[in-house]
Write a protein that holds these residues in place. Structure first.
Motif, short mmCIF file in Angstrom:
data_model
loop_
_atom_site.label_atom_id
_atom_site.label_comp_id
_atom_site.label_asym_id
_atom_site.label_seq_id
_atom_site.Cartn_x
_atom_site.Cartn_y
_atom_site.Cartn_z
N ASN A 4 -74.84 -4.39 -63.13
CA ASN A 4 -75.37 -4.42 -64.58
C ASN A 4 -76.63 -3.43 -64.70
OD1 ASN A 4 -77.02 -5.97 -62.80
ND2 ASN A 4 -76.93 -7.79 -64.16
N GLU A 5 -76.96 -3.18 -63.45
CA GLU A 5 -78.05 -1.90 -63.27
C GLU A 5 -77.54 -0.47 -63.25
OE1 GLU A 5 -80.12 -3.12 -59.87
OE2 GLU A 5 -80.94 -4.84 -60.73
N ARG A 6 -76.41 -0.35 -63.34
CA ARG A 6 -76.11 1.21 -63.36
C ARG A 6 -75.67 1.47 -64.92
NH1 ARG A 6 -71.00 -0.76 -59.73
NH2 ARG A 6 -72.09 -1.40 -58.02
N ARG B 243 -67.59 -0.02 -63.92
CA ARG B 243 -68.81 0.43 -63.19
C ARG B 243 -68.66 0.69 -61.82
NH1 ARG B 243 -72.04 -4.56 -65.65
NH2 ARG B 243 -70.08 -5.42 -65.03
N GLU C 49 -80.80 1.49 -48.68
CA GLU C 49 -80.85 2.71 -49.78
C GLU C 49 -80.87 4.01 -48.99
OE1 GLU C 49 -80.48 2.36 -52.77
OE2 GLU C 49 -80.96 0.05 -53.29
N LYS D 84 -79.84 7.25 -58.31
CA LYS D 84 -80.05 5.97 -58.02
C LYS D 84 -79.65 5.00 -59.22
CE LYS D 84 -84.71 7.14 -56.15
NZ LYS D 84 -86.13 6.78 -55.97
N LYS D 85 -79.55 5.14 -60.25
CA LYS D 85 -79.04 4.32 -61.27
C LYS D 85 -77.34 4.08 -61.22
CE LYS D 85 -79.20 3.02 -66.27
NZ LYS D 85 -79.62 1.76 -66.05
N ALA E 129 -76.68 2.17 -58.07
CA ALA E 129 -77.39 0.72 -57.87
C ALA E 129 -76.29 -0.29 -57.58
CB ALA E 129 -77.93 0.52 -59.57
N LYS E 130 -77.08 -1.08 -56.54
CA LYS E 130 -75.91 -2.01 -56.07
C LYS E 130 -75.21 -3.20 -56.85
CE LYS E 130 -78.14 -1.44 -51.62
NZ LYS E 130 -76.99 -0.53 -51.33
N ARG E 131 -76.36 -3.59 -57.92
CA ARG E 131 -75.78 -4.54 -59.05
C ARG E 131 -74.77 -3.61 -59.97
NH1 ARG E 131 -80.85 -8.80 -59.63
NH2 ARG E 131 -80.51 -9.38 -57.24
N TYR F 95 -70.09 3.88 -59.93
CA TYR F 95 -70.81 4.00 -58.58
C TYR F 95 -70.29 5.26 -57.82
CZ TYR F 95 -72.54 2.69 -53.88
OH TYR F 95 -73.01 2.45 -52.78
#
Length: 635
Positions: free
Chosen positions: A258-260, A195, A230, A250-251, A254-256, A199
């Motif tokens: 698990n949100e990507r 991941r 952001e 955005k997805k 994502a900084k985390r 990013y």
């Protein structure tokens, strides 16, 4: 190496490029009659730890890429070592790098962007399925197979810092990568997985859509932005970027983790679906299309510290009682060195019963932080937005509001080096800039405003500072609120709102704590490159002057430098010139141990202060700073 005609069995034809590690050659494999690219690193000083790490990465690149055979990955054919060099033999790709096209300001229509991303994500999906994480996806590592962009494919190159799932060499604890494209977990030196490539690919998509990278600046500035802020999203920056693609970017960014997107394939599918659903799909922009940029920074300097009422200062005695003092100093411009000597003509202040609840007195008249340089306002005419394409119904030209202009200035000021600049934009679209800046900042900002077509006018009320103060200004900007922001500020003035002091005058900072519970550091940076710590101070040889680390309440007013029993105060003395006071308020103490001395070199102290600021910020703490120029003159 330029005179070498062969390397192993390979013939050297010409030099293709040079990098930090070694040289890349065009070669010829006589065994199977094909062109190859040969990447080399020297084997000199093999006992040096840094050299050993470079060689280890080089071998790991051969191992990582060698196990990957895919149309979107540059294949590795061979690895070898001689007495002088190690080398990797790989496919010779005729086309340019994506980076070279971007540096030449090449434009990319949406169909080409989709093709580039589809190839990249296909290569990453194949790599990830085989346990290889690239960790350095960026334009320079993407090769085009042909100079004919309409027919070329993208291939991923340079697996030099790849992480292989079975490898123990690149675990947590090492921050590695290219800052502009690094994921939050890379900055935090955590163990990464596939991941992190998602990013970096999201950053690349952002750049392809807008022509700009989402975060700019030095390493520390980019790191702070990646971890805590952001960016403005592509459709807010470029009229050619379909709004439907914002959610995809955005997805991916994502900084985390698990949100990507969970996989590169999922990223590719979402991108294609969003582009297909967009009304502006696959239509390249007209040649005269204008891109309007407005990027939000992580932080920007406080434009003008608020002038606040000065409370009766606490008594300074042999028992340190400066607790409760919250200070943010923006001082610069007095080339004075400090002498601690009594002054009979200054009455001692009445001691306060407690430091935390000083009795207020009427506020002095407010004064600006910096002495404005008389510069006529620079007017920048707005540039009209051109419709995207005749085949698509042109969107109505968006109105540029003062808030949008403020966002533009926020990005412009935040990316300036050697500058601590803030301000605001009025309803008349006039931007008023205040603060402190090093040489050339005004011209840089004006050129950026012109090139980015920022509407309105600019009023320049920024004081000039010497380059000796650049490290301090850059540090303060990294923790300051954005331009136009109402975030917490640390107010800083001198007593009686003075900015000019003469030989023998007392240096008496006045501060107001921001709206959080925190700690304070205040320092005087002289133009000769030395630093005097005003608060907290280390005990002197007699043990008479020392400050304990104290927690201050929100909004607490602080008075420093007032002569009292056991503390004669700080007086201006030669050498004279322009100095600077800096102050930092933090939700946690910046240093766990006191400094060893009250006077040290600015280079040493600011290096340690920068590290301490990063430690507090990385731990989720809050910081804000300020600065003030002080002119110290002879009588």
């Amino acid at each position: 190496m330029d005179t070498v005609e062969t390397l192993g069995k390979y013939e050297i034809k010409r030099t293709l490029g040079r990098g930090a590690m070694g040289v890349v050659y065009e070669g010829w494999d006589p065994s199977i009659q094909r062109h190859v690219a040969i990447k080399t690193v020297p084997l000199t000083d093999v006992d040096d730890p840094e050299t050993q790490e470079q060689i280890a990465r080089f071998r790991r690149e051969a191992q990582a890429a060698g196990r990957l055979t895919h149309e979107n990955i540059v294949p590795v054919y061979d690895y070898g070592e001689t007495a002088n060099v190690a080398y990797i033999v790989m496919e010779y790709v005729e086309g340019p790098t994506l980076d070279s096209l971007m540096k030449n300001q090449e434009r990319f229509g949406l169909p080409e962007i989709l093709r580039i991303m589809k190839d990249l994500l296909a290569g990453l999906e194949f790599s990830h399925e085989r346990g290889v994480v690239h960790r350095d996806i960026k334009p320079a590592n993407l090769m085009l197979t042909s100079n004919d962009r309409a027919k070329s494919r993208v291939k991923i190159a340079d697996f030099g810092i790849a992480r292989i799932e079975s490898s123990s060499m690149t675990q947590a604890g090492t921050m590695i990568g290219t800052p502009t494209y690094m994921s939050p977990e890379q900055f935090m030196a955590e163990t990464v997985d596939s991941r992190t490539d998602i990013y970096s690919s999201g950053v690349l998509l952002y750049q392809l859509l807008t022509g700009e990278r989402p975060y700019e600046g030095g390493l520390s500035a980019i790191m702070h932005k990646v971890l805590h802020t952001e960016p403005l999203w592509p459709s807010q920056l470029s009229v050619t970027s379909p709004p439907a693609l914002d959610a995809v970017v955005k997805k991916a960014m994502a900084k985390r983790p698990n949100e990507r997107f969970a996989t590169a394939a999922a990223f590719s599918e979402a991108l294609i679906a969003a582009a297909s659903a967009s009304a502006a799909v696959v239509s390249p922009p007209p040649e005269d299309a204008t891109i309007i940029e407005s990027r939000r920074p992580v932080a920007g300097p406080v434009a003008q510290p608020v002038s606040v009422p000065v409370a009766t200062p606490p008594k300074r005695s042999m028992t340190p009682i400066l607790a409760g003092v919250v200070v943010v100093l923006l001082a610069g411009a007095g080339g004075a060195f400090f002498l601690l000597r009594p002054s009979a003509d200054v009455p001692r202040p009445t001691p306060s019963p407690t430091v935390t609840t000083p009795a207020p007195i009427p506020a002095p008249a407010p004064a600006p932080v910096a002495k404005p340089e008389p510069v006529p306002p620079a007017t920048v005419a707005p540039v009209p937005v051109v419709p995207r394409n005749e085949a698509v119904a042109p969107a109505a030209k968006p109105a540029v509001s003062p808030a949008m202009i403020s966002d533009m200035f926020a990005q412009i000021t935040a990316t300036q080096r050697c500058a601590f600049i803030g301000g605001s934009v009025g309803n008349n679209s006039e931007a008023v800039l205040t603060g402190i800046a090093g040489p050339g900042a005004r011209d840089d900002i004006r050129q950026t405003i012109a090139s980015h077509a920022v509407p309105g006018t600019m009023q320049w009320n920024v004081a000039n500072a010497d380059t000796v103060f650049c490290p301090a200004l850059t540090l303060l900007q990294s923790i300051a609120p954005p331009f136009g922001s109402a975030d917490p500020v640390l107010a800083l003035t001198l007593a009686d709102n003075r900015t000019t002091l003469h030989d023998g005058d007392h240096i008496r900072p006045r501060l107001t704590m921001p709206n959080f519970v925190g700690y304070l550091r205040v320092d005087y940076i002289a133009h000769d490159g030395t630093v005097q710590h005003l608060y907290p101070q280390v005990a002197d040889s007699s043990g008479a002057v020392a400050d304990k680390v104290h927690e201050f309440v929100p909004g607490q007013k602080v008075s420093l430098g007032d002569p009292s029993a056991g503390q004669p105060g700080w007086e201006v003395a030669p050498p004279f010139g322009t100095d600077m006071i800096i102050a930092v308020a933090s939700s946690r103490p910046l240093f766990t141990r006191p400094r060893s001395t009250n006077v040290e070199t600015a280079a040493t102290y600011l290096r340690d202060l920068d590290a301490a600021v990063h430690a507090v910020r990385d731990g989720g703490g809050t910081l804000v700073g300020n600065a003030l120029l002080v002119d110290a003159l002879a009588k």
